[in-house]
Design an enzyme around this catalytic site. Structure first.
Site, mmCIF file in Angstrom:
data_model
loop_
_atom_site.group_PDB
_atom_site.id
_atom_site.type_symbol
_atom_site.label_atom_id
_atom_site.label_comp_id
_atom_site.label_asym_id
_atom_site.label_seq_id
_atom_site.Cartn_x
_atom_site.Cartn_y
_atom_site.Cartn_z
ATOM 1 N N ASN A 169 0.840 -1.190 0.000
ATOM 2 C CA ASN A 169 0.000 0.000 0.000
ATOM 3 C C ASN A 169 0.880 1.246 0.000
ATOM 4 O OD1 ASN A 169 0.344 1.004 2.859
ATOM 5 N ND2 ASN A 169 -0.343 -1.094 3.238
ATOM 6 N N ASP B 248 -4.661 -5.936 5.508
ATOM 7 C CA ASP B 248 -5.741 -6.670 6.174
ATOM 8 C C ASP B 248 -5.830 -8.102 5.664
ATOM 9 O OD1 ASP B 248 -6.638 -4.621 7.852
ATOM 10 O OD2 ASP B 248 -7.685 -3.659 6.176
ATOM 11 N N LYS C 243 8.422 -17.923 -9.495
ATOM 12 C CA LYS C 243 7.652 -16.850 -10.131
ATOM 13 C C LYS C 243 6.425 -17.433 -10.852
ATOM 14 C CE LYS C 243 7.831 -13.364 -13.639
ATOM 15 N NZ LYS C 243 8.517 -12.816 -14.776
ATOM 16 N N PHE D 137 -4.734 3.818 14.430
ATOM 17 C CA PHE D 137 -5.054 4.768 13.375
ATOM 18 C C PHE D 137 -6.186 4.203 12.535
ATOM 19 C CE2 PHE D 137 -2.057 8.335 12.975
ATOM 20 C CZ PHE D 137 -1.324 8.096 14.118
ATOM 21 N N LYS E 134 -14.387 1.680 15.762
ATOM 22 C CA LYS E 134 -13.111 0.947 15.747
ATOM 23 C C LYS E 134 -12.485 0.922 17.145
ATOM 24 C CE LYS E 134 -11.734 1.024 11.446
ATOM 25 N NZ LYS E 134 -11.212 1.532 10.205
ATOM 26 N N LYS F 176 -11.915 -2.600 19.039
ATOM 27 C CA LYS F 176 -10.547 -3.078 19.289
ATOM 28 C C LYS F 176 -10.115 -2.874 20.744
ATOM 29 C CE LYS F 176 -9.025 -2.609 14.516
ATOM 30 N NZ LYS F 176 -7.880 -2.923 13.671
HETATM 31 N N1 CTP Z 1 -4.064 -2.932 12.295
HETATM 32 C C1 CTP Z 1 -3.440 -3.966 12.939
HETATM 33 N N2 CTP Z 1 -3.395 -5.189 12.358
HETATM 34 C C2 CTP Z 1 -3.985 -5.422 11.185
HETATM 35 C C3 CTP Z 1 -4.646 -4.357 10.527
HETATM 36 C C4 CTP Z 1 -4.661 -3.129 11.109
HETATM 37 O O1 CTP Z 1 -2.903 -3.768 14.032
HETATM 38 N N3 CTP Z 1 -3.918 -6.631 10.648
HETATM 39 C C5 CTP Z 1 -4.093 -1.614 12.961
HETATM 40 C C6 CTP Z 1 -3.508 -0.502 12.137
HETATM 41 O O2 CTP Z 1 -2.133 -0.307 12.402
HETATM 42 C C7 CTP Z 1 -4.325 0.694 12.595
HETATM 43 C C8 CTP Z 1 -5.679 0.091 12.855
HETATM 44 O O3 CTP Z 1 -5.445 -1.278 13.154
HETATM 45 O O4 CTP Z 1 -3.854 1.234 13.809
HETATM 46 C C9 CTP Z 1 -6.538 0.182 11.643
HETATM 47 O O5 CTP Z 1 -7.621 -0.611 11.808
HETATM 48 P P1 CTP Z 1 -8.381 -1.355 10.613
HETATM 49 O O6 CTP Z 1 -9.509 -2.053 11.239
HETATM 50 O O7 CTP Z 1 -7.481 -2.119 9.746
HETATM 51 O O8 CTP Z 1 -8.922 -0.154 9.866
HETATM 52 P P2 CTP Z 1 -8.615 0.307 8.443
HETATM 53 O O9 CTP Z 1 -7.209 -0.008 8.062
HETATM 54 O O10 CTP Z 1 -8.978 1.750 8.444
HETATM 55 O O11 CTP Z 1 -9.527 -0.600 7.515
HETATM 56 P P3 CTP Z 1 -11.071 -1.081 7.617
HETATM 57 O O12 CTP Z 1 -11.870 0.099 7.984
HETATM 58 O O13 CTP Z 1 -11.298 -1.589 6.265
HETATM 59 O O14 CTP Z 1 -11.128 -2.164 8.629
#
Ligand code: CTP
Length: 418
Positions: free
Chosen positions: A216, A285, A295, A333, A347, A351
């Site tokens: 990304n 994710d 490859k 974040f 979120k 979490k």
């Molecule tokens: N994060 C993490 N582990 C992952 C994915 C994300 O610790 N496998 C953390 C990121 O570092 C960030 C936060 O979780 O602090 C983001 O949460 P996430 O749920 O992934 O939100 P988005 O990236 O914004 O995506 P979505 O809304 O699609 O869930």
């Protein structure tokens, strides 16, 4: 302390005004020295108004030689800081040329020297300039590296003058290394002093085969700014970073990882002993279920990749803390494009973390690949929408709130007593 601020002729010369102000705010006296070309970019009157001192623009100015000013100043300054430093001044310093006040001062002073180069990307990469930088580094000159991004000349790359906050912090680090001299106001009051802090930054790369990956656009800058600011406040910082071209700040430990699984292992392995974990990394994710050993060659018209959810590192830290009833302060974040506060609060609750810093990534001046950010900080007491600011400033705002959360916990009491 007395700082000689050398300003040379680069487009970043206007930022030196902010540097002068930042140094003064920390209680230093600043005397500005402008080269002839610097005065084409900013007027000496600006520096005179800020520093409330005469600005030195000419070695042979009448009245400036009664006490051989460059020698008098050379022995009374605590630091010579040059920001921005052009390729020309670096060449003069490296080769001992002394044909104006600033280059003469450099050869005459025994004070530490800190230089913030700024120039076009190709100039910065040129062997002649690199050699001069190496020669100066070998002589003990310290640097604040230029940032990457759009340059005034229209190029994209490394060369833009570092942010004033960063330059001021680097000057402070030289003038007041940990444990010596009068502590700056921030360090004295800092709850983060002596705390163990983990910051993650940058993207993760999920390998598809030996030559391809899913990644990304995260540059790591926001996490780097937080790591640097936490270190400046006296924290013991471990930065766990994914692959990015941007140079990380100099903190105690930098751990380089590639995938979400690597980042998971690195963070979980250290989190038990941490006081604070800031997950600024853009962790993938999903990751390919299988990584092909060889490859993958093209075959049909379409290709299906099967992806599996990666472990949610922040979510796991939240769950662990909930189960144990104790653990580090957790900051996550969230990249959002709509209903920013609402999504961030969801979120945060889901979490089990203390703060969620939400970016509105639909804005072009915030989020990935830029130096500014517009964040909304969501905590137990609601959402705070902050205006657009540099990532360095945003890092300070985030850590101010973290310090309020940390202030009551046992380790904070210990840190403040010591
Ligand atoms: N994060 C993490 N582990 C992952 C994915 C994300 O610790 N496998 C953390 C990121 O570092 C960030 C936060 O979780 O602090 C983001 O949460 P996430 O749920 O992934 O939100 P988005 O990236 O914004 O995506 P979505 O809304 O699609 O869930």
């Amino acid at each position: 302390m007395l700082i000689a601020l050398g300003v040379t002729g680069g487009i970043g010369a206007y930022k030196a005004v902010e540097v002068a102000r930042g140094l003064q705010k920390r209680g230093h006296e600043v005397v500005a020295i402008m080269t002839a070309s610097a005065t084409k970019f900013v007027g000496p009157v600006t520096f005179e108004a800020i520093t409330r001192r005469r600005v030195i623009t000419d070695q042979f100015e009448s009245g400036a030689n009664s006490d051989i000013e460059h020698i008098a100043l050379a022995s009374s300054i605590d630091l010579l800081l040059v920001a921005p430093a052009t390729a020309n001044i670096l060449g003069k310093f490296a080769n001992g040329l002394a044909d104006d006040f600033l280059s003469t001062l450099y050869t005459a002073t025994r004070a530490p020297v800190l230089v913030a180069p700024a120039m076009n990307t190709n100039m910065f990469a040129h062997e002649a300039v690199r050699r001069n930088l190496d020669a100066l580094a070998a002589r003990g000159v310290r640097f604040v590296d230029p940032g990457e991004g759009y340059l005034a000349c229209g190029w994209i790359g490394k060369g833009r003058l570092a942010e004033p906050d960063e330059i001021v912090a680097a000057a402070e680090a030289i003038l007041r290394p940990t444990g010596t001299g009068p502590a700056p106001r921030e360090a004295a009051a800092s709850v983060l002093g002596g705390r163990r802090v983990i910051v993650t930054a940058g993207p993760t790369y999920e390998d598809v085969d030996p030559v391809r990956f899913i990644g990304n656009r995260s540059s790591g800058r926001m996490g780097f700014a937080i790591a640097a600011e936490a270190a400046r406040r006296g924290a013991d910082v471990t930065l766990i970073m994914g692959p990015t071209a941007v140079e990380p700040p100099a903190v105690r430990d930098v751990v380089k990882v590639r995938s979400a699984a690597d980042m998971h292992d690195a963070v979980i392995g250290l989190a038990d002993r941490a006081d604070l974990v800031v997950m600024a990394a853009a962790v993938a994710d999903y990751s390919p279920v299988e990584r092909a050993a060889q490859k993958v060659h093209k075959a049909g018209e379409t290709l299906t990749l099967v992806l599996r959810k990666t472990p949610d590192i922040l979510g796991e830290l939240g769950r662990r803390r909930l189960a144990a009833g104790r653990g580090p302060v957790l900051v996550g974040f969230a990249a959002e494009t709509e209903r920013v506060s609402e999504q961030a609060e969801a979120k945060r609750a889901h979490k089990h973390v203390d703060l969620i810093v939400a970016n509105d990534v639909s804005r072009s001046d915030a989020g990935f690949e830029v130096d500014t950010n517009a964040v909304t900080i969501v905590g137990a007491h609601g959402a705070e929408v902050l205006p657009l600011m540099t990532k360095t400033r945003a890092a300070a705002e985030i850590l101010d709130r973290v310090e309020r959360l940390l202030a009551g916990s046992p380790a904070a009491t210990r840190a403040l007593r010591n």
